[in-house]
Design an enzyme around this catalytic site. Structure first.
Site, PDB file in Angstrom:
ATOM      1  N   LYS A   1       0.838  -1.191   0.000  1.00 39.86           N
ATOM      2  CA  LYS A   1       0.000   0.000   0.000  1.00 39.86           C
ATOM      3  C   LYS A   1       0.875   1.243   0.000  1.00 39.86           C
ATOM      4  O   LYS A   1       1.855   1.331   0.715  1.00 39.86           O
ATOM      5  CB  LYS A   1      -0.906   0.002   1.234  1.00 39.86           C
ATOM      6  CG  LYS A   1      -2.376  -0.158   0.888  1.00 39.86           C
ATOM      7  CD  LYS A   1      -3.288   0.072   2.068  1.00 39.86           C
ATOM      8  CE  LYS A   1      -4.734   0.088   1.592  1.00 39.86           C
ATOM      9  NZ  LYS A   1      -5.690   0.340   2.671  1.00 39.86           N
TER      10      LYS A   1
ATOM     11  N   GLU B   1     -19.707  -5.813  10.016  1.00 38.93           N
ATOM     12  CA  GLU B   1     -20.615  -5.041  10.864  1.00 38.93           C
ATOM     13  C   GLU B   1     -21.700  -5.901  11.497  1.00 38.93           C
ATOM     14  O   GLU B   1     -22.071  -5.687  12.660  1.00 38.93           O
ATOM     15  CB  GLU B   1     -21.254  -3.917  10.039  1.00 38.93           C
ATOM     16  CG  GLU B   1     -20.299  -2.821   9.621  1.00 38.93           C
ATOM     17  CD  GLU B   1     -19.477  -3.152   8.377  1.00 38.93           C
ATOM     18  OE1 GLU B   1     -18.642  -2.316   7.990  1.00 38.93           O
ATOM     19  OE2 GLU B   1     -19.686  -4.240   7.798  1.00 38.93           O
TER      20      GLU B   1
ATOM     21  N   ARG C   1     -25.250  -2.375   6.553  1.00 37.29           N
ATOM     22  CA  ARG C   1     -24.862  -3.765   6.313  1.00 37.29           C
ATOM     23  C   ARG C   1     -25.279  -4.683   7.462  1.00 37.29           C
ATOM     24  O   ARG C   1     -25.208  -5.905   7.341  1.00 37.29           O
ATOM     25  CB  ARG C   1     -23.352  -3.851   6.110  1.00 37.29           C
ATOM     26  CG  ARG C   1     -22.851  -3.091   4.890  1.00 37.29           C
ATOM     27  CD  ARG C   1     -21.400  -2.663   5.022  1.00 37.29           C
ATOM     28  NE  ARG C   1     -20.492  -3.758   5.236  1.00 37.29           N
ATOM     29  CZ  ARG C   1     -19.897  -4.448   4.252  1.00 37.29           C
ATOM     30  NH1 ARG C   1     -20.123  -4.123   2.996  1.00 37.29           N
ATOM     31  NH2 ARG C   1     -19.087  -5.435   4.522  1.00 37.29           N
TER      32      ARG C   1
END
Length: 617
Positions: free
Chosen positions: A282, A369, A397
């Site tokens: 990243k 979640e 979600r």
């Protein structure tokens, strides 16, 4: 300049392989120039540049389909698919979305922005393709990250894809980070190979022995291959996917273009469900982002040479998130039963303070979640006080768990709903505008919205002393500058700021401050308007609302959420009187700065005052 001549992936294919690394550098520079000025998802997009080039070099897009999981890594994809000239308008109002958008380009099969959906979407495309004539066949690729695998939906897709055996390629991009460092057993499993290079060294030695020393067809050769498979089961994450029905390839260096392209070409003729595992870094190519990928996951404008933020420091102003973070940490010091839960967003939700001060009472469950709420319910059942901090858009979600695990069980789980309302640059997939409407009909659930920091602190204290599940929603914004009066906080009781015979504004949460300013503007025109701080969507202060509605000619409600089924609807139902509702239409709100969008939709003091004056006249 190679990039200047690329208007489509067709132009990309004209570039010789040996020049592609130079193109990757140009793309990174273009991303840096724009994101440093406009803000955006930097680290993930820098890490996926070579992978994006390789996919478009190999595939025949847009006939062949790429589905990006989440899509915050898709900047190079946008640049290579004819959007480079507009890339400077990234995340701006009426500009380019920061995520794939079906309305923006034929190269974007879906509008995405949430995690763990790519495999299921891609499998649907592949299954639909197989009903078509052979001449219309196209390839389907889903690009997921290791963070995606912490979401159950991704495994549902993988499980079904491995069973159906459709021709589909899943590219798993492992970089040890989703937003914050990845957590969980799956992430640990996937990173084994990075931390255990002994397997690669042993495998190379074994291959040398097999190829040069052992005769073909011999018993020793068969034993050597069987030993290698056993070793692979111990060390290589691919066995997980092999058991799910995928052919596993990798892991590969995700920044080696030559290797990536040749591998894609080699496995492209293999039928069935394939998984290619690549390892990337990243922030690749920009040292500040490589060193601090969490800060550069979603960055505001910054100075390229130093990586320093260009945001103007305001030592006085605090955000709602900061107030929540500090208050929760203070309460946790006094109450050992308080635990904090986040879904891969400790910094964004302000729970990093709890993580650092009380690591044994902090839980990051990954991008999961639904699990977060079920997990919280288990803790609450045993007498703990779970505080689950989520963005409004991601709470969607877990809707079933709000009903089944919290409401039905009537457990004291506190939902700290950050980014409620307009969030700005992330656009349609991230605007937190639906939570009032989808929460207010759930039995036992208390729904509150503070007008300022002191009220947020009070609501958090109150929530911890109730026996119900409680949702507290607040925006991505600074606390209002105005020093607003705070009367004692009681469950289901609103706060009357001023009375007015001509009209009354019943405002919720962050709309209270502009509602008060609107009343002051109207007073200059001789219009007397009262203002009520509702405080609670549920339960409503029906007694006060009926009293003021009997005194005022017009009732206005103001909310930072969709009007259909929202706070204004609740007030109208409660007082059985027509209400003029001010809020957001039932549509997907585009990207744009928060201030600009609030103005566009009339949720400023001037907009509210104008609406009231228009109705009265």
């Amino acid at each position: 300049m190679l990039l200047e001549n690329i208007q489509s992936p067709g132009d990309l294919k004209k570039i010789p392989l040996e020049q592609l690394p130079a193109l990757a550098s140009e793309i990174r520079q273009r991303i840096l120039e724009v994101v440093s000025s406009k803000g955006g998802h930097l680290a993930s997009s820098l890490g996926a540049v070579e992978l994006t080039i390789a996919l478009h070099y190999y595939l025949n897009t847009p006939k062949d389909k790429i589905v990006w999981d989440v899509g915050h890594q898709s900047y190079a994809h946008k640049i290579l698919t004819g959007r480079n000239k507009d890339f400077s308008a990234l995340r701006q109002y009426q500009g380019l979305s920061g995520f794939p958008s079906k309305d923006e380009s034929e190269y974007d099969s879906f509008t995405t922005g949430h995690s763990s959906t790519a495999v299921s979407l891609a499998l649907g495309l592949a299954s639909a393709r197989d009903f078509l004539p052979p001449a219309e066949y196209f390839k389907v690729v889903a690009v997921i990250g290791d963070g995606s695998l912490s979401g159950g939906l991704c495994f549902e897709g993988l499980n079904n894809a491995g069973h159906l055996k459709k021709d589909i390629l899943v590219v798993l991009n492992t970089n040890e980070l989703s937003i914050a460092p990845n957590v969980g057993a799956i992430s640990t499993y996937l990173n084994k190979l990075i931390s255990l290079p002994i397997y690669n060294r042993f495998k190379n030695s074994l291959e040398g022995l097999v190829k040069t020393r052992l005769p073909k067809g011999s018993r020793l050769l068969k034993m050597a291959y069987k030993f290698e498979e056993g070793l692979k089961g111990l060390f290589v994450p691919g066995m997980l996917f092999e058991e799910l029905g995928f052919r596993y390839f990798g892991p590969l260096d995700g920044h080696n273009l030559n290797l990536l392209i040749h591998t894609l070409q080699n496995i492209g003729t293999i039928k069935g469900a394939l998984l290619l595992h690549v390892i990337t870094k990243k922030g690749k190519g920009y040292l500040p982002a490589e060193n601090d990928p969490v800060r550069f996951h979603s960055a505001g404008p910054f100075e390229i040479s130093t990586g320093q933020s260009l945001a103007k420091e305001n030592p006085v102003a605090k955000t709602y998130t900061e107030v929540f973070s500090q208050k929760l940490a203070g309460l946790a010091k006094e109450n050992k039963k308080i635990v904090a839960i986040t879904a891969a967003m400790p910094e964004g939700t302000g729970l990093d303070k709890m993580r650092d001060l009380y690591p044994d009472r902090f839980f990051d469950v990954g991008i999961a979640e639904g699990h977060a709420l079920c997990f919280a319910a288990g803790l609450a059942r045993q007498g703990f006080k779970p505080v689950v901090a989520l963005y409004s858009t991601f709470l969607q979600r877990a809707y079933d768990q709000i009903i089944e695990s919290l409401g039905l069980q009537n457990l004291n789980v506190i939902l700290a709903i950050d980014r409620a309302g307009i969030v700005g640059g992330d656009g349609a997939t991230h605007q937190g505008i639906f939570d009032i409407a989808f929460l207010r009909n759930i039995p036992n659930l208390v729904v509150a919205a503070p007008k300022d920091g002191r009220e947020l602190e009070g609501m958090l204290e109150l929530a911890l002393h109730l026996n119900n599940p409680v949702a507290i929603r607040y925006p991505k914004d600074n606390i209002p500058n105005a020093s607003l009066i705070n009367s004692p906080l009681q469950l289901g009781k609103a706060e009357l700021f001023r009375e007015g015979k001509d009209a009354v504004i019943i405002a919720l949460g962050a709309m209270v401050a502009p509602g008060i300013l609107a009343a002051e503007l109207l007073a200059k025109s001789g219009i007397e308007v009262g203002v009520v701080n509702a405080r609670f969507v549920k339960p409503l202060d029906v007694e006060l609302l009926k009293k003021i509605s009997a005194q005022a000619k017009f009732i206005f409600t103001v909310e930072e959420g969709v009007l259909e089924g929202g706070f204004g609807s609740a007030v109208s139902e409660a007082i059985a009187k027509p209400v003029i509702r001010i809020g957001l239409p039932t549509e997907f709100i585009p990207c744009g700065k928060r201030e600009l969008l609030l103005e566009r939709y009339g949720l400023t003091a001037q907009g509210i005052a104008g609406r009231v004056k228009s109705a009265l006249s």
